[in-house]
Design a protein around this motif. Sequence first.
Motif, mmCIF file in Angstrom:
data_model
loop_
_atom_site.group_PDB
_atom_site.id
_atom_site.type_symbol
_atom_site.label_atom_id
_atom_site.label_comp_id
_atom_site.label_asym_id
_atom_site.label_seq_id
_atom_site.Cartn_x
_atom_site.Cartn_y
_atom_site.Cartn_z
ATOM 1 N N LYS A 1 -101.438 94.434 -94.451
ATOM 2 C CA LYS A 1 -100.980 95.682 -93.843
ATOM 3 C C LYS A 1 -102.133 96.483 -93.233
ATOM 4 O O LYS A 1 -102.212 97.708 -93.382
ATOM 5 N N LEU A 2 -103.008 95.787 -92.532
ATOM 6 C CA LEU A 2 -104.165 96.419 -91.920
ATOM 7 C C LEU A 2 -104.100 96.385 -90.394
ATOM 8 O O LEU A 2 -105.098 96.659 -89.732
ATOM 9 N N HIS A 3 -102.937 96.037 -89.849
ATOM 10 C CA HIS A 3 -102.820 95.848 -88.414
ATOM 11 C C HIS A 3 -103.158 97.110 -87.619
ATOM 12 O O HIS A 3 -103.758 97.033 -86.545
ATOM 13 N N HIS A 4 -102.792 98.272 -88.137
ATOM 14 C CA HIS A 4 -103.008 99.515 -87.398
ATOM 15 C C HIS A 4 -104.499 99.838 -87.285
ATOM 16 O O HIS A 4 -105.031 100.027 -86.183
ATOM 17 N N SER A 5 -105.189 99.875 -88.403
ATOM 18 C CA SER A 5 -106.615 100.223 -88.374
ATOM 19 C C SER A 5 -107.442 99.140 -87.700
ATOM 20 O O SER A 5 -108.375 99.433 -86.937
ATOM 21 N N PHE A 6 -107.095 97.872 -87.928
ATOM 22 C CA PHE A 6 -107.879 96.794 -87.330
ATOM 23 C C PHE A 6 -107.647 96.688 -85.822
ATOM 24 O O PHE A 6 -108.540 96.263 -85.086
ATOM 25 N N LEU A 7 -106.464 97.056 -85.360
ATOM 26 C CA LEU A 7 -106.239 97.096 -83.916
ATOM 27 C C LEU A 7 -107.155 98.130 -83.275
ATOM 28 O O LEU A 7 -107.784 97.866 -82.245
ATOM 29 N N ILE A 8 -107.251 99.298 -83.889
ATOM 30 C CA ILE A 8 -108.150 100.333 -83.379
ATOM 31 C C ILE A 8 -109.589 99.833 -83.395
ATOM 32 O O ILE A 8 -110.360 100.045 -82.449
ATOM 33 N N GLY A 9 -109.968 99.129 -84.470
ATOM 34 C CA GLY A 9 -111.308 98.576 -84.554
ATOM 35 C C GLY A 9 -111.583 97.560 -83.462
ATOM 36 O O GLY A 9 -112.628 97.607 -82.793
ATOM 37 N N LEU A 10 -110.653 96.636 -83.243
ATOM 38 C CA LEU A 10 -110.847 95.609 -82.210
ATOM 39 C C LEU A 10 -110.859 96.211 -80.811
ATOM 40 O O LEU A 10 -111.620 95.775 -79.939
ATOM 41 N N GLN A 11 -110.018 97.199 -80.578
ATOM 42 C CA GLN A 11 -110.013 97.854 -79.273
ATOM 43 C C GLN A 11 -111.348 98.544 -79.001
ATOM 44 O O GLN A 11 -111.830 98.557 -77.870
ATOM 45 N N THR A 12 -111.939 99.089 -80.052
ATOM 46 C CA THR A 12 -113.251 99.732 -79.913
ATOM 47 C C THR A 12 -114.303 98.697 -79.556
ATOM 48 O O THR A 12 -115.105 98.892 -78.627
ATOM 49 N N VAL A 13 -114.323 97.591 -80.284
ATOM 50 C CA VAL A 13 -115.313 96.543 -80.040
ATOM 51 C C VAL A 13 -115.112 95.920 -78.660
ATOM 52 O O VAL A 13 -116.080 95.565 -77.968
ATOM 53 N N ALA A 14 -113.854 95.811 -78.236
ATOM 54 C CA ALA A 14 -113.551 95.185 -76.944
ATOM 55 C C ALA A 14 -114.145 95.955 -75.772
ATOM 56 O O ALA A 14 -114.309 95.400 -74.685
ATOM 57 N N LYS A 15 -114.488 97.217 -75.965
ATOM 58 C CA LYS A 15 -115.144 97.995 -74.922
ATOM 59 C C LYS A 15 -116.546 97.476 -74.630
ATOM 60 O O LYS A 15 -117.115 97.743 -73.569
ATOM 61 N N TYR A 16 -117.108 96.749 -75.608
ATOM 62 C CA TYR A 16 -118.487 96.276 -75.485
ATOM 63 C C TYR A 16 -118.597 94.754 -75.545
ATOM 64 O O TYR A 16 -119.689 94.217 -75.376
ATOM 65 N N SER A 17 -117.498 94.072 -75.805
ATOM 66 C CA SER A 17 -117.537 92.621 -75.936
ATOM 67 C C SER A 17 -116.349 91.982 -75.224
ATOM 68 O O SER A 17 -115.211 92.459 -75.364
ATOM 69 N N PRO A 18 -116.573 90.878 -74.499
ATOM 70 C CA PRO A 18 -115.481 90.173 -73.824
ATOM 71 C C PRO A 18 -114.850 89.090 -74.686
ATOM 72 O O PRO A 18 -114.006 88.339 -74.200
ATOM 73 N N HIS A 19 -115.245 89.009 -75.956
ATOM 74 C CA HIS A 19 -114.890 87.843 -76.768
ATOM 75 C C HIS A 19 -113.709 88.077 -77.724
ATOM 76 O O HIS A 19 -113.517 87.295 -78.654
ATOM 77 N N ILE A 20 -112.928 89.119 -77.496
ATOM 78 C CA ILE A 20 -111.731 89.337 -78.306
ATOM 79 C C ILE A 20 -110.515 88.943 -77.478
ATOM 80 O O ILE A 20 -110.233 89.555 -76.437
ATOM 81 N N PRO A 21 -109.770 87.936 -77.905
ATOM 82 C CA PRO A 21 -108.623 87.474 -77.113
ATOM 83 C C PRO A 21 -107.561 88.564 -76.951
ATOM 84 O O PRO A 21 -107.211 89.251 -77.924
ATOM 85 N N GLN A 22 -107.046 88.695 -75.758
ATOM 86 C CA GLN A 22 -105.988 89.674 -75.520
ATOM 87 C C GLN A 22 -104.754 89.347 -76.343
ATOM 88 O O GLN A 22 -104.027 90.251 -76.769
ATOM 89 N N SER A 23 -104.524 88.061 -76.601
ATOM 90 C CA SER A 23 -103.354 87.668 -77.392
ATOM 91 C C SER A 23 -103.416 88.235 -78.810
ATOM 92 O O SER A 23 -102.375 88.586 -79.399
ATOM 93 N N VAL A 24 -104.621 88.347 -79.357
ATOM 94 C CA VAL A 24 -104.782 88.920 -80.694
ATOM 95 C C VAL A 24 -104.458 90.413 -80.662
ATOM 96 O O VAL A 24 -103.734 90.924 -81.528
ATOM 97 N N LEU A 25 -104.974 91.113 -79.667
ATOM 98 C CA LEU A 25 -104.666 92.536 -79.530
ATOM 99 C C LEU A 25 -103.162 92.737 -79.358
ATOM 100 O O LEU A 25 -102.582 93.658 -79.954
ATOM 101 N N ASP A 26 -102.531 91.882 -78.563
ATOM 102 C CA ASP A 26 -101.092 92.013 -78.324
ATOM 103 C C ASP A 26 -100.300 91.768 -79.608
ATOM 104 O O ASP A 26 -99.311 92.474 -79.884
ATOM 105 N N GLN A 27 -100.704 90.777 -80.387
ATOM 106 C CA GLN A 27 -100.009 90.509 -81.648
ATOM 107 C C GLN A 27 -100.048 91.713 -82.570
ATOM 108 O O GLN A 27 -99.035 92.072 -83.185
ATOM 109 N N LEU A 28 -101.212 92.328 -82.694
ATOM 110 C CA LEU A 28 -101.341 93.492 -83.577
ATOM 111 C C LEU A 28 -100.606 94.706 -83.010
ATOM 112 O O LEU A 28 -100.030 95.501 -83.763
ATOM 113 N N LYS A 29 -100.595 94.840 -81.688
ATOM 114 C CA LYS A 29 -99.877 95.952 -81.057
ATOM 115 C C LYS A 29 -98.378 95.873 -81.317
ATOM 116 O O LYS A 29 -97.691 96.900 -81.426
ATOM 117 N N ASN A 30 -97.856 94.668 -81.406
ATOM 118 C CA ASN A 30 -96.408 94.480 -81.528
ATOM 119 C C ASN A 30 -95.885 94.690 -82.944
ATOM 120 O O ASN A 30 -94.684 94.577 -83.176
#
Length: 376
Positions: free
Chosen positions: A268-297
């Motif tokens: 049950k960490l999808h909310h906080s970890f999505l925010i974390g990954l979105q933050t890191v994605a501002k500086y890194s191209p290595h986070i798959p969009q599919s992972v962000l989409d899964q957590l967003k949904n």
Amino acid sequence: MFSAHSQPGIFPEGRLHHLVLAACGEGDAQSAWHAYAEALGDGFPNEGELRVFPLIASRLDGDVSQQPLAKYLESARRWARMQAMLNQQLSGQIGALFQGEGIPLMWTKGAALVARTDQRADLRPSADIDALFRWEDVDRILELAEGEGWKPRLGLMKNKARARYANTELSYDIGARGELDLQWRPRMAFTYDTEIQPWLWQDPARHEDETGTPYASDTWLLIEILDHGLNANEVHPIRWVIDAVRLLEWQHERIDWEMFVKIVTRNKLHHSFLIGLQTVAKYSPHIPQSVLDQLKNIRVTYLDKEELKARLSAENLAKAYNAQQSLNRLRREPSKMYFKSPVNPLLKKLNISMPARAMIAARNVVTRLLFPLWYL
């Protein structure tokens, strides 16, 4: 994007944005560093910011004595080199000692991150070294530490059955050699996840140091970075963003994103970890969009938001820890354990909302009804 409840130093806002760019950005480190120094003005860097200075010093061209904040860069780099030497010596000694005793140990946090990125310990200094061990070895480790004369900084409560889930680590001061933190519980949010430990210890792709002591998997290191970084602290935890960017830069092909999502959603960490990954994605191209989409949904609940608030808004760290522990137990502790010692929703020093207290009270009633004396 960042939570309105967050304390300073967690997210790369203001001068911390420039600090992150200076430490791991793809652009000009010089320009980012000058922008950071200008934003700092006459202020003093937080200790969490100073910990990033050795890495930045390595990225700046030429003599750092000519750079803004030169005295901080130079003193941070001297400390980092000394600390790295002590930690490397200590980890070699501890690894060999545990191997000789036949007690499994696994490096995590800073010691593992250094080995999994550029193997330059002086660029990522830590005040101590961290390792995981198996709970069934706790008595052997207590005996070993006593025999070695280590001075305990954190120990166990007398009731070991309760200590297994209430305590977090064994922490030792090993004199001039440094400090050692030994954890059997890999982060609070994963206390009751019975699948984490087997996965950690049976990972066939893990790497080892020269003593044969393994490092935690790169997937776990990323999880740990996010979980550790998204917590308020007097020492700004901003280095978590830099750690994540650098780990992904070096090991992005080794991240098991399917397992990452499984672990995050199961706990049950999808909310906080999505925010974390979105933050890191501002500086890194290595986070798959599919992972962000899964957590967003995944639907965000009231308790998801309440738990994130408890993580990020910690004017009093002791109260914040109690709030996180209470919410963790409410959301994740199995009923056959919870009903024996339920959370008291009436505690005055428990800094959580009234709806969350009501949910605790409701679980207390339901648990008492469904799990009676046969579990005693």
